[in-house]
Design an enzyme around this catalytic site. Structure first.
Site, short mmCIF file in Angstrom:
data_model
loop_
_atom_site.label_atom_id
_atom_site.label_comp_id
_atom_site.label_asym_id
_atom_site.label_seq_id
_atom_site.Cartn_x
_atom_site.Cartn_y
_atom_site.Cartn_z
N GLU A 53 15.76 -52.18 72.33
CA GLU A 53 16.10 -52.69 73.66
C GLU A 53 16.09 -51.56 74.69
OE1 GLU A 53 19.62 -55.54 75.58
OE2 GLU A 53 19.90 -54.63 73.61
N LYS A 122 15.92 -61.10 79.29
CA LYS A 122 17.01 -61.43 78.39
C LYS A 122 17.79 -62.62 78.95
CE LYS A 122 20.58 -59.06 75.65
NZ LYS A 122 21.23 -57.75 75.40
N CYS A 183 18.58 -58.69 71.28
CA CYS A 183 19.92 -58.28 70.84
C CYS A 183 20.94 -59.42 70.81
CB CYS A 183 20.42 -57.12 71.69
SG CYS A 183 21.80 -56.20 70.91
N SER A 365 44.38 -27.21 61.38
CA SER A 365 45.81 -27.09 61.09
C SER A 365 46.13 -27.10 59.61
CB SER A 365 46.56 -28.23 61.77
OG SER A 365 46.22 -29.47 61.15
N SER A 370 42.37 -32.76 61.07
CA SER A 370 41.47 -31.64 61.38
C SER A 370 40.58 -31.31 60.19
CB SER A 370 42.25 -30.41 61.83
OG SER A 370 43.14 -29.97 60.83
#
Length: 715
Positions: A53, A122, A183, A365, A370
């Site tokens: 698209e 569309k 879509c 950390s 993390s």
């Protein structure tokens, strides 16, 4: 319909679809990828090529669609396509915005041999969640109607056409009939393929810009297969892939299906900018399949016909008796853990190479969040090395630009990780030896360039300034301070870490004699964002966040996946440790602060709240009503009421933090992202007086019923 007798007109058709890594407004790059996909399709024998698209301009142009430049440059790119020798002798189906009678439409432009056959606008626009197509485009509401579209002069000069059909029509080639969906039209209750199929359309195309969400892939596949199971036919789906400039990752999964069975499956995640799928299929299989569906045939006898654009071209050859056809395959889905490993990693790669930065800096950390971010970067390194090993010259070229070395070839993921990922452990007097060791062990296993910083000196300097001005020093709650003091002491540490993160991201490579800067990675998860359990402008504030749309529970499962599949043994201790911010003083050297205790709710509960709030559209009262039944075996109505009230108080008090939330990879349908997905006020009456009163009244009724029931049992 033209003659369809095998051996005279041909039976087998070869069609192609693709997944392209387009980039909003990158007209040069987008055109190059479109031409490459057409060239590959032709080399594989295809006579029809379908693209994603709005592929010419890139789907994510947003308000740039309002600009006349976007329309102009799209037509200029279309002119290049029409003139190219690559596009000859193959029907090309491309996507671009088109203005018709001063109205903008999201269109397919279908052309063959320098002639535009049809511009198909569309008809059902995507306008929920992350999609805002109604803001920029208007749906074509004139079903089965066609008008003349007068071409720009630059196109007329190439095609020698003054006008072309514009509207809801289908193509009638010498051997079959082709109809288009775009879509969202596949997802609507009354999809165009239903009526088109009844009217004799045999090949359906769908150009999509569908983004990744965890556990979503099967929905798209099921929709396509079920559509062709009911109606028969060939369905071709193209999709965009990659990060085209924002929070979404378009996840490919191009596919070709016939009569409800998949015959070609594209990759969901990859670093290939161009992927082309080709299938050869027998039209007689469609016709014989439909012959037995009497209800369909009855409907066909009274259908209102579509306008047919006649095309003097065949998708088949006249002598194709020995042409082998594609066989059905079993669709292979990724597990959620694999999706987390691959999707955000591909998104990071696109962001890194397109931002032209030298790598990433991650405050590490030693906790799950993390560490999960570090593992995603390591997964990216694995995919990059794999792509280079498999001969992907585009990826190799990007790698050399990023590391600023024209002769470099990545061979070891750990070595490449050291070049592009800098991890930073920022210790304070409240940090434990355990988190230090866990962070250090993980960096050694993934190979990142690791540095350690102690922030105590800067923290103390801040409080020296404060006490000099105000004459008082705050204390932690365990030392007799109030909750305000306790929170302020924690926030200063967190915000100083953000300052250090950006400082080191700007100058870390400079100190090593390497040009460029680093992108700062955030690592707050979707549940903590929903609750507001993070400091505004702390090290969760970053350039991008690959895990911001992923729940804590999914991240824990992902960490286990990495432990087992990447053989990162350090993750075992990280997974077993209780989540903690480590912003309050230790007790006898051990962590005393935990996330769930601070939040007043568990991560499991947060996931439930998030899904009810966003997906189930539940306010405080509706959420209480649902949870009373869901949790009836573990909580009394009064306990459920208390939990719901606490969640909504914390959610509303902290909602303002969503306005500065780091741009995050979208992966969850209950994301609180304030940018465009979850639009809410950020100043609430956090007392929720009316809503909570309704809850209290319902609790009283339920408790009265319980008391009366017990009395009846006694009697």
């Amino acid at each position: 319909v033209k003659s369809q007798v095998g051996g005279i007109m041909g039976r087998t058709v070869t069609v192609a679809t693709c997944a392209l890594n387009q980039w909003a407004l990158d007209f040069d790059g987008n055109l190059e990828r479109i031409l490459k996909s057409i060239e590959i399709a032709k080399c594989k024998g295809a006579r029809y090529r379908l693209g994603p698209e709005l592929e010419i301009c890139g789907y994510g142009c947003s308000d740039h669609y309002f600009e006349s430049d976007t329309l102009l440059h799209s037509f200029q790119a279309l002119a290049k396509l029409l003139e190219s020798s690559v596009t000859q002798d193959i029907i090309c189906d491309v996507g671009m915005p088109v203005m018709h009678r001063n109205v903008r439409y999201n269109c397919r432009v279908i052309f063959l041999n320098k002639k535009i056959l049809l511009i198909r606008p569309k008809m059902a626009l995507a306008n929920t969640g992350n999609y805002r197509e109604m803001r920029w485009f208007t749906p074509w509401n004139r079903s089965r109607q066609v008008e003349d579209y007068f071409l720009p002069r630059m196109i007329q000069a190439i095609t020698n056409q003054e006008s072309v059909p514009f509207g809801d029509a289908v193509l009638a080639t010498l051997d079959t009939c082709i109809g288009s969906e775009i879509c969202e039209e596949l997802w609507t209750p009354n999809s165009p393929h239903i009526e088109m199929g009844i009217d004799g359309v045999e090949i359906f195309t769908n150009s999509s810009a569908s983004h990744h969400v965890l556990r979503k892939a099967h929905m798209r596949v099921d929709l396509v297969n079920s559509a062709m199971t009911k109606n028969g036919g060939i369905y071709i789906l193209a999709n965009q892939k990659g990060c085209d400039g924002d929070r979404l990752y378009y996840d490919g999964c191009a596919m070709i299906c016939m009569n409800g069975a998949t015959v070609a499956q594209g990759l969901q995640f990859s670093l290939d900018d161009v992927e082309v799928l080709v299938a050869t299929l027998d039209l007689e299989d469609v016709r014989s399949y439909r012959a037995e569906i009497s209800s369909r045939n009855f409907a066909a006898s009274k259908v209102t016909p579509y306008f047919r654009v006649k095309v003097s071209f065949a998708l088949s050859c006249s002598d194709d008796i020995n042409t082998p056809t594609s066989e059905p395959i079993q669709w292979r889905y990724h597990s959620p853990e694999e999706e987390i490993s691959l999707g955000p990693a591909c998104w990071l790669w696109d962001y890194l190479r397109r931002s032209r930065q030298g790598g990433f800096l991650l405050p590490l950390s030693g906790g799950v969040d993390s560490s999960a971010t570090a593992c995603i970067v390591y997964s990216m390194c694995l995919q990059v090395c794999s792509a280079v090993w498999n001969g992907n010259q585009g990826v190799l070229l990007d790698v050399r630009k990023i590391v600023n070395d024209e002769s470099y070839t990545p061979k070891d993921p750990r070595e490449f990780c050291r070049r592009i990922l800098t991890t930073c452990y920022m210790a304070s007097e409240n940090s434990s030896q355990a988190t230090y060791d866990r962070a250090k062990s993980l960096t050694e296993e993934i190979g990142s360039y690791h540095i350690n910083i102690n922030i105590d000196g800067v923290v103390k300097a801040v409080w020296v300034v404060f006490s000099a001005v105000m004459g008082r020093l705050p204390q932690y709650s365990m030392c007799g301070g109030s909750s305000r003091e306790n929170l302020a002491l924690q926030n200063v540490q967190a915000r100083i870490r953000m300052v250090f993160a950006y400082l080191f991201a700007q100058l870390c490579l400079w100190t090593r004699g390497i040009p460029g800067g680093l992108l700062v990675l955030g690592s707050s998860n979707v549940d903590e964002s929903l609750r507001g359990y993070f400091t505004k402008y702390d090290c969760s504030s970053a350039d991008i966040n690959p895990i911001g749309g992923i729940s804590k529970n999914d991240l824990r499962s992902f960490i286990q996946h990495c432990l087992e599949n990447f053989h990162l043994r350090a993750l075992g201790s990280i997974l077993s440790a209780p989540p903690t911010a480590e912003l309050e003083p230790l007790k006898e050297g051990q962590v005393a602060q935990t996330d769930e205790a601070d939040m007043g709710m568990t991560y499991d509960e947060l996931s439930v709240y998030g899904k009810l709030r966003k997906i189930a559209k539940a306010g405080p009262y509706s959420m209480f009503c649902k949870l009373v039944n869901m949790w009836k075996d573990i909580c009394t109505p009064a306990e459920v009421a208390s939990k719901v009230k606490h969640f909504f108080r914390m959610y509303s008090v902290n909602r303002h933090k969503m306005t500065v939330l780091t741009p995050s990879y979208h992966a969850a349908n209950y994301s609180p992202d304030d940018n465009r997905f979850d639009l809410r006020p950020f100043l609430y009456n956090s007392a929720w007086s009316w809503q909570f009163r309704c809850i209290d009244e319902q609790v009283s009724k339920l408790e009265s019923k319980e008391v009366n029931s017990r009395l009846e049992d006694v009697v």
